[in-house]
Write a protein that holds these residues in place. Structure first.
Motif, PDB file in Angstrom:
ATOM      1  N   ASN A 105       1.032  -1.187  -0.025  1.00 37.21           N
ATOM      2  CA  ASN A 105      -0.051  -0.246   0.025  1.00 37.21           C
ATOM      3  C   ASN A 105       0.811   1.221  -0.046  1.00 37.21           C
ATOM      4  OD1 ASN A 105      -1.565   2.279   1.724  1.00 37.21           O
ATOM      5  ND2 ASN A 105      -3.044   0.917   0.913  1.00 37.21           N
ATOM      6  N   SER A 106       0.583   2.146  -0.951  1.00 37.47           N
ATOM      7  CA  SER A 106       1.470   3.457  -1.037  1.00 37.47           C
ATOM      8  C   SER A 106       0.484   4.494  -1.445  1.00 37.47           C
ATOM      9  CB  SER A 106       2.527   3.165  -1.973  1.00 37.47           C
ATOM     10  OG  SER A 106       3.339   4.349  -1.890  1.00 37.47           O
ATOM     11  N   GLY A 107       1.239   5.801  -1.161  1.00 38.20           N
ATOM     12  CA  GLY A 107       0.515   6.968  -1.810  1.00 38.20           C
ATOM     13  C   GLY A 107       1.677   7.246  -2.880  1.00 38.20           C
ATOM     14  N   PHE A 108       0.927   7.972  -4.000  1.00 38.33           N
ATOM     15  CA  PHE A 108       1.571   8.291  -5.141  1.00 38.33           C
ATOM     16  C   PHE A 108       1.481   9.778  -5.537  1.00 38.33           C
ATOM     17  CE2 PHE A 108       1.076   3.767  -5.518  1.00 38.33           C
ATOM     18  CZ  PHE A 108       2.435   3.279  -5.822  1.00 38.33           C
ATOM     19  N   VAL A 109       2.390  10.435  -6.142  1.00 39.19           N
ATOM     20  CA  VAL A 109       2.430  11.745  -6.515  1.00 39.19           C
ATOM     21  C   VAL A 109       3.103  11.772  -8.143  1.00 39.19           C
ATOM     22  CG1 VAL A 109       4.493  12.447  -5.186  1.00 39.19           C
ATOM     23  CG2 VAL A 109       2.596  13.881  -5.768  1.00 39.19           C
ATOM     24  N   ASP A 110       2.670  12.620  -8.563  1.00 39.16           N
ATOM     25  CA  ASP A 110       3.269  12.923  -9.998  1.00 39.16           C
ATOM     26  C   ASP A 110       4.574  13.865  -9.926  1.00 39.16           C
ATOM     27  OD1 ASP A 110       3.647  14.671 -12.625  1.00 39.16           O
ATOM     28  OD2 ASP A 110       1.983  13.428 -13.100  1.00 39.16           O
ATOM     29  N   VAL A 111       5.528  13.440 -10.613  1.00 41.29           N
ATOM     30  CA  VAL A 111       6.861  14.412 -10.437  1.00 41.29           C
ATOM     31  C   VAL A 111       6.699  15.726 -10.699  1.00 41.29           C
ATOM     32  CG1 VAL A 111       7.775  13.937 -12.830  1.00 41.29           C
ATOM     33  CG2 VAL A 111       9.279  14.402 -10.883  1.00 41.29           C
ATOM     34  N   ARG A 112       5.973  16.151 -11.688  1.00 44.48           N
ATOM     35  CA  ARG A 112       5.673  17.611 -11.992  1.00 44.48           C
ATOM     36  C   ARG A 112       4.890  18.281 -10.755  1.00 44.48           C
ATOM     37  NH1 ARG A 112       1.989  15.988 -17.394  1.00 44.48           N
ATOM     38  NH2 ARG A 112       1.300  14.612 -15.552  1.00 44.48           N
ATOM     39  N   ASP A 113       3.968  17.715  -9.989  1.00 39.56           N
ATOM     40  CA  ASP A 113       3.629  18.309  -8.762  1.00 39.56           C
ATOM     41  C   ASP A 113       4.722  18.353  -7.648  1.00 39.56           C
ATOM     42  OD1 ASP A 113       1.059  18.902 -10.029  1.00 39.56           O
ATOM     43  OD2 ASP A 113       0.590  16.382  -9.558  1.00 39.56           O
ATOM     44  N   VAL A 114       5.527  17.448  -7.559  1.00 40.29           N
ATOM     45  CA  VAL A 114       6.536  17.445  -6.656  1.00 40.29           C
ATOM     46  C   VAL A 114       7.752  18.546  -6.985  1.00 40.29           C
ATOM     47  CG1 VAL A 114       8.775  16.142  -5.685  1.00 40.29           C
ATOM     48  CG2 VAL A 114       6.715  14.975  -6.328  1.00 40.29           C
ATOM     49  N   ALA A 115       7.973  18.780  -8.079  1.00 39.17           N
ATOM     50  CA  ALA A 115       8.917  19.926  -8.440  1.00 39.17           C
ATOM     51  C   ALA A 115       8.073  21.210  -8.302  1.00 39.17           C
ATOM     52  CB  ALA A 115       9.012  19.847 -10.036  1.00 39.17           C
ATOM     53  N   ASP A 116       6.708  21.055  -8.640  1.00 45.11           N
ATOM     54  CA  ASP A 116       6.004  22.590  -8.266  1.00 45.11           C
ATOM     55  C   ASP A 116       6.041  22.801  -6.687  1.00 45.11           C
ATOM     56  OD1 ASP A 116       3.788  24.637  -8.708  1.00 45.11           O
ATOM     57  OD2 ASP A 116       2.755  23.263  -7.757  1.00 45.11           O
ATOM     58  N   LEU A 117       5.906  21.626  -5.925  1.00 46.25           N
ATOM     59  CA  LEU A 117       5.934  22.179  -4.607  1.00 46.25           C
ATOM     60  C   LEU A 117       7.357  22.552  -3.875  1.00 46.25           C
ATOM     61  CD1 LEU A 117       4.347  21.943  -1.824  1.00 46.25           C
ATOM     62  CD2 LEU A 117       4.870  19.622  -1.787  1.00 46.25           C
ATOM     63  N   HIS A 118       8.418  22.165  -4.749  1.00 45.82           N
ATOM     64  CA  HIS A 118       9.880  22.601  -4.187  1.00 45.82           C
ATOM     65  C   HIS A 118       9.706  24.078  -4.621  1.00 45.82           C
ATOM     66  CE1 HIS A 118      11.068  18.340  -4.118  1.00 45.82           C
ATOM     67  NE2 HIS A 118      12.225  18.665  -3.625  1.00 45.82           N
ATOM     68  N   LEU A 119       9.192  24.558  -5.757  1.00 43.58           N
ATOM     69  CA  LEU A 119       9.459  25.847  -6.223  1.00 43.58           C
ATOM     70  C   LEU A 119       8.544  26.753  -5.377  1.00 43.58           C
ATOM     71  CD1 LEU A 119      10.751  24.705  -8.602  1.00 43.58           C
ATOM     72  CD2 LEU A 119       9.622  26.464 -10.104  1.00 43.58           C
ATOM     73  N   ARG A 120       7.288  26.094  -4.935  1.00 44.79           N
ATOM     74  CA  ARG A 120       6.448  27.106  -3.914  1.00 44.79           C
ATOM     75  C   ARG A 120       7.206  27.129  -2.587  1.00 44.79           C
ATOM     76  NH1 ARG A 120       1.092  27.227  -5.270  1.00 44.79           N
ATOM     77  NH2 ARG A 120       0.726  26.542  -7.497  1.00 44.79           N
ATOM     78  N   ALA A 121       7.870  25.918  -2.002  1.00 42.52           N
ATOM     79  CA  ALA A 121       8.600  26.073  -0.887  1.00 42.52           C
ATOM     80  C   ALA A 121       9.860  26.877  -0.922  1.00 42.52           C
ATOM     81  CB  ALA A 121       8.877  24.595  -0.399  1.00 42.52           C
ATOM     82  N   MET A 122      10.356  27.135  -2.055  1.00 43.23           N
ATOM     83  CA  MET A 122      11.445  27.957  -2.318  1.00 43.23           C
ATOM     84  C   MET A 122      11.274  29.534  -1.892  1.00 43.23           C
ATOM     85  SD  MET A 122      13.957  27.906  -5.664  1.00 43.23           S
ATOM     86  CE  MET A 122      12.842  29.449  -6.742  1.00 43.23           C
ATOM     87  N   ILE A 123      10.044  29.748  -2.344  1.00 41.70           N
ATOM     88  CA  ILE A 123       9.904  31.155  -2.354  1.00 41.70           C
ATOM     89  C   ILE A 123       8.708  31.778  -1.308  1.00 41.70           C
ATOM     90  CG2 ILE A 123      10.526  31.703  -4.722  1.00 41.70           C
ATOM     91  CD1 ILE A 123       7.649  31.718  -5.609  1.00 41.70           C
ATOM     92  N   HIS A 124       7.987  30.884  -0.878  1.00 33.65           N
ATOM     93  CA  HIS A 124       6.882  31.302  -0.149  1.00 33.65           C
ATOM     94  C   HIS A 124       7.325  31.591   1.082  1.00 33.65           C
ATOM     95  CE1 HIS A 124       2.870  31.425   1.645  1.00 33.65           C
ATOM     96  NE2 HIS A 124       2.273  31.102   0.458  1.00 33.65           N
ATOM     97  N   PRO A 125       7.013  32.736   1.826  1.00 33.78           N
ATOM     98  CA  PRO A 125       7.687  33.142   3.193  1.00 33.78           C
ATOM     99  C   PRO A 125       6.875  32.128   4.181  1.00 33.78           C
ATOM    100  CG  PRO A 125       6.582  34.876   2.103  1.00 33.78           C
ATOM    101  CD  PRO A 125       6.139  33.835   1.009  1.00 33.78           C
ATOM    102  N   ALA A 126       5.842  31.506   4.123  1.00 29.96           N
ATOM    103  CA  ALA A 126       5.371  30.653   5.213  1.00 29.96           C
ATOM    104  C   ALA A 126       5.955  29.218   5.130  1.00 29.96           C
ATOM    105  CB  ALA A 126       3.801  30.415   4.868  1.00 29.96           C
ATOM    106  N   ALA A 127       6.767  29.071   4.099  1.00 28.93           N
ATOM    107  CA  ALA A 127       7.536  27.715   3.887  1.00 28.93           C
ATOM    108  C   ALA A 127       8.746  27.415   4.731  1.00 28.93           C
ATOM    109  CB  ALA A 127       7.598  27.161   2.502  1.00 28.93           C
ATOM    110  N   LYS A 128       9.265  28.884   5.351  1.00 29.49           N
ATOM    111  CA  LYS A 128      10.442  28.887   6.163  1.00 29.49           C
ATOM    112  C   LYS A 128      10.300  28.002   7.393  1.00 29.49           C
ATOM    113  CE  LYS A 128      12.988  31.960   9.068  1.00 29.49           C
ATOM    114  NZ  LYS A 128      13.069  33.427   9.479  1.00 29.49           N
ATOM    115  N   GLY A 129      11.176  26.793   7.323  1.00 28.58           N
ATOM    116  CA  GLY A 129      11.191  26.183   8.735  1.00 28.58           C
ATOM    117  C   GLY A 129      10.256  25.172   8.697  1.00 28.58           C
ATOM    118  N   GLU A 130       9.636  24.702   7.593  1.00 32.62           N
ATOM    119  CA  GLU A 130       8.750  23.655   7.468  1.00 32.62           C
ATOM    120  C   GLU A 130       8.812  22.534   6.594  1.00 32.62           C
ATOM    121  OE1 GLU A 130       6.032  24.169   9.491  1.00 32.62           O
ATOM    122  OE2 GLU A 130       6.186  26.189  10.193  1.00 32.62           O
TER     123      GLU A 130
END
Length: 344
Positions: A221-246
């Motif tokens: 049993n596993s969760g799955f995720v699309d690599v395009r969405d993983v990359a998108d999340l990396h970019l959001r975490a890179m610049i979003h102020p609320a992502a600091k320390g999370e």
């Protein structure tokens, strides 16, 4: 659209890394990518071209290795952000778990030290769901980012290495970061469009089903995720102020059994999925087979166990909107077929 801001992406030939580079270039950033061998530059550029981007001089490469200090100061020079995707490859026939743990931990600390000393604003670390879900009693509620794998229990070596590496990163930021910011992404099994012959081990699940390499599906049993969405999340975490320390879990939705993945392929791909097995292999048979096959040993602890996680934090905090598990599965299969990678 273009900016002079440069982002370093480590492990630049990897599956997640190439998709991160694609999205960074499309967002107008300059990108510097690390490679263990510069001979792979043409391969990376070819994968980016397959993804629709001619990188040109907005992409450069530098040779580094997580096991050495060489070139890391040059790699991070003048970079505003670092996306640290590179990770030591899982070892199948390891003699001691430290063979995986020490390189993973030392590698992330090497990148963080260089980033701090170069004045980088934020590092986004690609961790793993293996740093969250292992070693806990069974539970019905999905795991979230407050959970950490219990490394004193029976966590497999690879998952333990990812956990200890991420913990070391957070400890470094707290004690020695001197203002360097950190965010971590914890993806489940990463699927999605393959751009070349270098792809994540999760892709092999789809490849093995399409080629009937195994006669049935293990009760996993596993969760799955699309690599395009993983990359998108990396970019959001890179610049979003609320992502600091999370830290942010990346999953497309609820976990599913592998037999359900097989049925998605069977129901949607016609003749291309004619070999896909849709019967589960009894777990007892796999346990017996694992005595002779080291590759099977790593899955035995997970047989029959529901591992469900939630991405509510990423969705609500960063506005992340992932594709469905079905889309991720089919995008994987279609790319493997299109690029004729099933026979390789």
């Amino acid at each position: 659209m273009y900016t002079d801001k440069t982002v370093l992406v480590t492990g630049g030939a990897g599956f997640i890394a190439v998709h991160c580079i694609l999205q960074l270039l499309n967002a107008g950033y300059r990108v510097r990518a690390t490679l263990r061998s510069l001979s792979r530059e043409p391969e990376v550029r070819a994968m980016l071209k397959e993804g629709g981007v001619e990188a040109g001089d907005r992409l450069s490469f530098i040779r580094t290795d997580l096991s050495s200090d060489t070139n890391w100061n040059e790699a991070v020079k003048d970079c505003i952000y670092v996306i640290h995707v590179a990770s030591p490859t899982p070892i199948v026939n390891y003699k001691h778990e430290d063979e995986m743990i020490i390189p993973a931990r030392e590698g992330v600390l090497r990148v963080l030290r260089a980033s701090r000393d170069a004045g980088v604003k934020r590092v986004v670390l690609t961790s793993a769901i293996g740093a969250v879900v292992c070693g806990h009693p069974a539970q019905t509620a999905p795991f979230d980012e407050t959970f950490w794998t219990n490394t004193s229990g029976k966590a497999p070596a690879y998952q333990k290495s990812k956990t200890l590496a991420e913990r070391a990163a957070w400890e470094f930021i707290e004690k020695e970061g001197k203002g360097l910011e950190l965010s971590a992404i914890n993806p489940v099994g990463v699927l999605g469009p393959v751009l070349g012959a270098d792809y994540s081990h999760s892709i092999h699940i789809i490849k093995n089903l399409l080629t009937a390499k195994i006669p049935g599906t293990p009760k996993l049993n596993s969760g799955f995720v699309d690599v395009r969405d993983v990359a998108d999340l990396h970019l959001r975490a890179m610049i979003h102020p609320a992502a600091k320390g999370e830290r942010f879990i990346a999953t497309a939705g609820e976990s599913i059994w592998l037999v359900e993945v097989a049925k998605i392929l069977k129901d949607n791909l016609g003749q291309s999925a004619k070999k896909v097995p849709v019967k589960e292999i009894p777990s007892l048979l796999l346990r017996i087979a694992a005595f002779k096959d080291p590759k099977l040993k790593s899955v035995i602890p997970f047989l029959g166990t529901v591992i469900n996680v939630t991405s509510a934090k990423a969705i609500h905090t960063l506005g992340w909107a992932p594709r469905s598990t079905k889309e991720a599965v089919l995008a994987t299969a279609e790319s493997l077929i299109r690029l004729r990678l099933l026979d390789q």
